[in-house]
Design an enzyme around this catalytic site. Structure first.
Site, mmCIF file in Angstrom:
data_model
loop_
_atom_site.group_PDB
_atom_site.id
_atom_site.type_symbol
_atom_site.label_atom_id
_atom_site.label_comp_id
_atom_site.label_asym_id
_atom_site.label_seq_id
_atom_site.Cartn_x
_atom_site.Cartn_y
_atom_site.Cartn_z
ATOM 1 N N LYS A 170 0.843 -1.205 0.000
ATOM 2 C CA LYS A 170 0.000 0.000 0.000
ATOM 3 C C LYS A 170 0.872 1.247 0.000
ATOM 4 C CE LYS A 170 -3.885 -2.245 2.249
ATOM 5 N NZ LYS A 170 -4.409 -2.763 3.504
ATOM 6 N N GLN A 197 -4.999 -1.513 9.529
ATOM 7 C CA GLN A 197 -4.949 -2.862 8.948
ATOM 8 C C GLN A 197 -5.612 -3.874 9.883
ATOM 9 O OE1 GLN A 197 -3.826 -3.555 5.866
ATOM 10 N NE2 GLN A 197 -4.181 -5.747 6.060
ATOM 11 N N ASP A 243 -11.355 2.962 4.016
ATOM 12 C CA ASP A 243 -11.803 1.562 3.954
ATOM 13 C C ASP A 243 -13.326 1.473 3.849
ATOM 14 O OD1 ASP A 243 -9.934 -0.521 3.955
ATOM 15 O OD2 ASP A 243 -9.458 -0.232 6.081
HETATM 16 N N1 GUN Z 1 -7.282 -6.779 6.009
HETATM 17 C C1 GUN Z 1 -7.628 -7.512 4.924
HETATM 18 N N2 GUN Z 1 -8.279 -6.741 4.018
HETATM 19 C C2 GUN Z 1 -8.351 -5.507 4.549
HETATM 20 C C3 GUN Z 1 -8.888 -4.280 4.084
HETATM 21 O O1 GUN Z 1 -9.476 -4.175 2.994
HETATM 22 N N3 GUN Z 1 -8.737 -3.216 4.930
HETATM 23 C C4 GUN Z 1 -8.134 -3.322 6.133
HETATM 24 N N4 GUN Z 1 -8.064 -2.224 6.884
HETATM 25 N N5 GUN Z 1 -7.619 -4.447 6.579
HETATM 26 C C5 GUN Z 1 -7.724 -5.529 5.799
#
Ligand code: GUN
Length: 299
Positions: free
Chosen positions: A54, A98, A121
């Site tokens: 990311k 995350q 998100d």
């Molecule tokens: N863990 C797995 N997929 C995601 C996501 O799309 N966002 C976040 N914040 N954590 C994740």
């Protein structure tokens, strides 16, 4: 008839280019650089890979990336204090915590502490409610990426039968809301559904997000249907090596489907591209600037 294999990698590269161009314009015309803060608690290896990826894509798109790597024993009070600090920071337009968090941290409490306008998100309860009521929301990245691909291959979705397999907060439920907003007839199936294959056979669009390797079979698919595979499952092979497979039995389903996403190279790359798109959208909304409508179907 051979199916169209939906190239999520190429599609995501196009979206990232659009994000980069828009970001360049924001800098040139307004002196604003979008900023994304990613918070990782603990040292889960898979999460570390995602967070690094990311950060790399954020910088490549011309945005600022702020990584906060916290130890696994971080207290809830410490994590909430960081989120409050990021909420108040004008250089931060997007905040992502995350998941999963270590078990001693209350996930809902933490996510709902994020300023909803910075919740890239789309997991904050306000954004969930806004999406469900057809209002301007931050939309979760994976379903947003799926919708972009579905639109590209199906065109106008009005009246089509869409079946979403899986009812998670992150994919299944928001996916169903997005398809409803496109005037599809939406059915959500899950582990307790009876006659699941029969329901799937009625679908013009299938989104599989159940977390079960190679679950969806060829004889469950209507000929010509568009099949979107959200699954990422690592399975062991006979020779002891592992490979990534989706929730769809790609090799057999591709003989029946009209269009299908592969794993890897389908939905996965679109999720990060949509995270970058959401960060630009959040930046524009926070600064009362026109937002890039082509990046976000829910306006
Ligand atoms: N863990 C797995 N997929 C995601 C996501 O799309 N966002 C976040 N914040 N954590 C994740």
């Amino acid at each position: 008839m051979s199916p169209q294999i939906i190239d999520g990698k190429a599609f995501a590269a196009t979206v990232r280019e659009q994000v980069k161009d828009y970001t360049h314009g924001l800098k040139q015309q307004h002196g604003i650089t979008p900023g994304l803060a990613v918070v990782l608690v603990g040292d889960d290896p898979a999460s570390q890979v995602y967070v690094r990826s990311k950060g790399k894509h954020t910088v490549e798109a011309g945005m600022n990336s702020y990584e906060h790597l916290l130890s696994a024993d971080t207290s809830e009070a410490e994590l909430l204090a960081l989120i409050h600090q990021l909420n108040a920071d004008p250089a931060v337009h997007g905040i992502l915590v995350q998941l999963p968090l270590p078990p001693h941290l209350n996930e809902a409490l933490v996510i709902n502490a994020i300023d909803p306008s910075k919740d890239v998100d789309g997991f904050h309860i306000s954004n969930v409610g806004l999406l469900a009521t057809g209002q301007k929301a931050m939309v979760p990245c994976t379903p947003l990426g799926c919708l972009m691909m579905i639109r590209e291959y199906c065109g106008i979705l009005t009246g089509l039968n869409a079946v979403v397999a899986g009812r998670s907060h992150i994919v299944g439920k928001p996916m169903a809301q997005l398809l409803l907003a496109e005037n599809c007839t939406v059915t959500v199936v899950h582990s307790q559904t009876r006659n699941l294959p029969d329901i799937l056979r009625s679908a013009d669009i299938v989104v599989a997000a159940v977390g079960k390797p190679l679950f969806v079979q060829a004889d469950w698919i209507k000929p010509g249907a568009t099949v979107i595979d959200v699954g990422i499952n690592r399975v062991e092979q006979e020779d002891g090596t592992t490979r990534l497979v989706g929730d769809v039995d790609f090799e057999s389903v591709k003989e029946v489907a009209g269009a299908i996403t592969p794993v890897p190279g389908g939905v996965g790359p679109m999720t990060i591209a949509c995270l970058l798109a959401n960060t630009v959208t959040a930046c524009c909304r926070l600064n009362a600037l026109p937002e890039p409508g082509f990046l976000n179907p829910i306006t």
